[in-house]
Structures are given as structure tokens and as C-alpha cells.
Design a protein around this motif. Structure first.
Motif, PDB file in Angstrom:
ATOM      1  N   GLU A   1      -5.805 -31.841 -66.375  1.00 57.18           N
ATOM      2  CA  GLU A   1      -6.518 -30.645 -65.914  1.00 57.18           C
ATOM      3  C   GLU A   1      -8.020 -30.873 -65.667  1.00 57.18           C
ATOM      4  O   GLU A   1      -8.803 -29.927 -65.722  1.00 57.18           O
ATOM      5  CB  GLU A   1      -6.334 -29.513 -66.924  1.00 57.18           C
TER       6      GLU A   1
ATOM      7  N   HIS B   1     -12.507 -26.183 -71.731  1.00 59.46           N
ATOM      8  CA  HIS B   1     -11.180 -25.620 -71.472  1.00 59.46           C
ATOM      9  C   HIS B   1     -10.355 -25.773 -72.745  1.00 59.46           C
ATOM     10  O   HIS B   1     -10.267 -26.863 -73.306  1.00 59.46           O
ATOM     11  CB  HIS B   1     -10.476 -26.340 -70.324  1.00 59.46           C
TER      12      HIS B   1
ATOM     13  N   HIS C   1      -6.943 -23.957 -75.389  1.00 64.50           N
ATOM     14  CA  HIS C   1      -5.790 -23.077 -75.564  1.00 64.50           C
ATOM     15  C   HIS C   1      -5.951 -22.348 -76.898  1.00 64.50           C
ATOM     16  O   HIS C   1      -4.983 -22.148 -77.615  1.00 64.50           O
ATOM     17  CB  HIS C   1      -4.496 -23.895 -75.526  1.00 64.50           C
TER      18      HIS C   1
ATOM     19  N   LEU D   1      -0.216 -25.638 -65.627  1.00 63.33           N
ATOM     20  CA  LEU D   1      -1.417 -26.474 -65.689  1.00 63.33           C
ATOM     21  C   LEU D   1      -2.159 -26.488 -64.356  1.00 63.33           C
ATOM     22  O   LEU D   1      -1.556 -26.383 -63.293  1.00 63.33           O
ATOM     23  CB  LEU D   1      -1.053 -27.903 -66.103  1.00 63.33           C
TER      24      LEU D   1
ATOM     25  N   HIS E   1      -1.708 -19.435 -71.043  1.00 65.13           N
ATOM     26  CA  HIS E   1      -2.187 -20.815 -71.089  1.00 65.13           C
ATOM     27  C   HIS E   1      -3.428 -20.955 -71.975  1.00 65.13           C
ATOM     28  O   HIS E   1      -3.391 -21.653 -72.979  1.00 65.13           O
ATOM     29  CB  HIS E   1      -2.457 -21.250 -69.636  1.00 65.13           C
TER      30      HIS E   1
HETATM   31 ZN   LIG Z   1      -4.876 -26.272 -70.401  1.00 56.58          ZN
END
Ligand SMILES: [Zn+2]
Length: 245
Positions: free
Chosen positions: A81, A100, A102, A147, A172
Motif C-alpha cells: 500500500e 496508514h 488499521h 487494499l 480497513h
Molecule cells: Zn492498510
């Protein structure tokens, strides 16, 4: 070592620390990543090779261009990603760092349409009035692995981010940006904390959120005190590591 080498070495050192802090604060685990825009070349950014953030060392930091390509053709695997980072840097010249993750408390707000994440306390004032949610189905249909695997999806995500400081990714996680690395880390930590507190408050009854003016004023105050939190988190992360190494 000339001045620019020293600046990059300083960025690498702080980026390694950011990886460890984000793990120690529960924002990333085996997954998630953090990057910083290259101090000399704004069309590049620094990001670890694909690995768990807590284990990142300076030799793991690679340099990418805005196509998401590693500029020295390092053959070690890259994060799938990385296009989140490349496209946000392309679309937002003001952004100098991207996280980024989760982080778990944020996820419910990405999947319940009626639930909008909003600042419930002063430390999350940076969120402002609203935080968008990116729906990957609109760009890639309903059978993806969710993704952000290429530049096209990275660009679509950054269009959804617009000028906000955070965007949720449905089912996500989230992506948070900052004008510097410490600010992006601070925002990622307090986005997660705000989500937890907001969900708790919603269980109790009607929630009073910060007004837009309160959020803006609190964000300015927090900005001036950010290093206090950073110093603590760094100390905590180093302690954490010393237990295991
Ligand atoms: Zn991710």
C-alpha cells in the motif's frame, strides 16, 4: 557528510522512532506504515521496506518516488500500500508525513454509515468538523481485498481526503497526514483515542462534540505542546524495546 546528508540521516532516525512509537501506542501492529517526505527532494519520500513497524531499523528505510518506485532499485519487498503515500504526497504539497494504520477503535466508524467520527475532546481538535470515509467499491467493485494496491486507488483515496487531516477506509483503517512527522504521529495516536472515547460516550447517551471553533482553538494549543507527548512516547517505545532485545 554534507548538510543534506545530515538532514536525511536525521529524517531516517526520526522515522525509525515514529515506527516504534506507533507500535508502542497501539496504532500499528504487524501491519501499518509511516512515511516522511524527503527533505531535499519533495518528489520523493522515505518509507520502510515491508516489515512490522516495531522492528524497523535505519537500514530498512527506503526512498520512493511519487510513482511508488524505490529509487535505488532495492530488491527487498515494498509495502503493497505504498501508493497511499505516493499519491497523498502528489496531491497535497502541504503534507510532509503520512501514517496508514488499521488501528482498531477507528474501524467501527468506517463501517457504520450513521456513525461519523468527530472530536469529542480537545486533544482531537485537529479532526475539525468532519472526516471522510473512502469506499473502495466505488472505484474497484465489490470483490477487492480492500487494499490500496496501485496509483489509481491511491489517487482516488487522496481525492476523498481532500484538505482533511484524516480519511477512514471502509472496512480497513485510516490514513492521517501532517505538516511534519511528529504531528502525523500525534494525530494518528489521538484519532485512535478519540474513536475509543467517542464510542464509549455514545453508549452513555447523547454526545456533546467540540464546536468547529473549539476544535480549531484546541488544535493550535496542542500544536505548541506536541514535543511533550513525543518525548514521552519515545521514552516509552525505547523502554518497550529494551525489554525484548
Ligand atoms: Zn492498510
Amino acid at each position: 557528510m554534507d548538510n543534506s546528508d545530515e538532514r536525511i540521516a536525521g529524517q531516517v532516525k526520526e522515522l525509525v522512532a515514529a515506527n516504534h512509537v506507533l507500535f508502542a501506542r497501539g496504532v500499528v501492529d504487524g501491519f501499518g506504515h509511516v512515511s516522511v517526505r524527503h527533505a531535499i527532494d519533495p518528489a520523493r519520500f522515505l518509507l520502510s521496506r515491508s516489515m512490522a513497524p516495531a522492528l524497523v531499523a535505519s537500514g530498512d528505510i527506503l526512498t520512493y518516488d511519487l510513482e511508488g518506485r524505490e529509487v535505488r532499485d532495492d530488491t527487498r519487498p515494498s509495502y503493497i500500500e505504498r501508493f497511499i503515500h505516493s499519491e497523498v504526497y502528489r496531491a497535497r504539497p502541504d503534507v510532509m508525513a503520512v501514517v496508514h494504520s488499521h488501528s482498531p477503535a477507528v474501524i467501527p466508524f468506517s463501517v457504520v454509515k450513521s456513525a461519523t467520527i468527530r472530536p469529542v475532546y480537545h486533544l482531537a481538535g485537529f479532526l475539525g468538523e468532519s472526516t471522510p470515509v473512502y469506499e473502495i467499491r466505488e472505484d474497484a467493485g465489490d470483490s477487492t481485498d480492500l487494499l490500496i494496491r496501485d496509483s489509481r486507488l491511491g489517487a482516488a483515496l487522496s481525492r476523498c481526503l481532500k484538505q482533511h487531516v484524516a480519511v477512514l477506509l471502509r472496512g480497513h483503517g485510516s490514513t492521517v497526514v501532517g505538516e511534519n512527522l511528529r504531528q502525523a504521529v500525534f494525530r494518528a495516536v489521538y484519532l485512535e483515542m478519540n474513536a475509543r472515547i467517542q464510542a464509549d460516550a455514545l453508549q452513555l447517551g447523547e454526545v456533546t462534540y467540540l464546536t468547529a471553533e473549539e476544535a480549531a482553538a484546541a488544535a493550535i494549543t496542542n500544536e505548541r505542546q506536541m514535543d511533550r507527548a513525543w518525548d514521552l512516547w519515545l521514552w516509552e517505545a525505547e523502554r518497550h524495546r529494551s525489554i525484548y532485545t
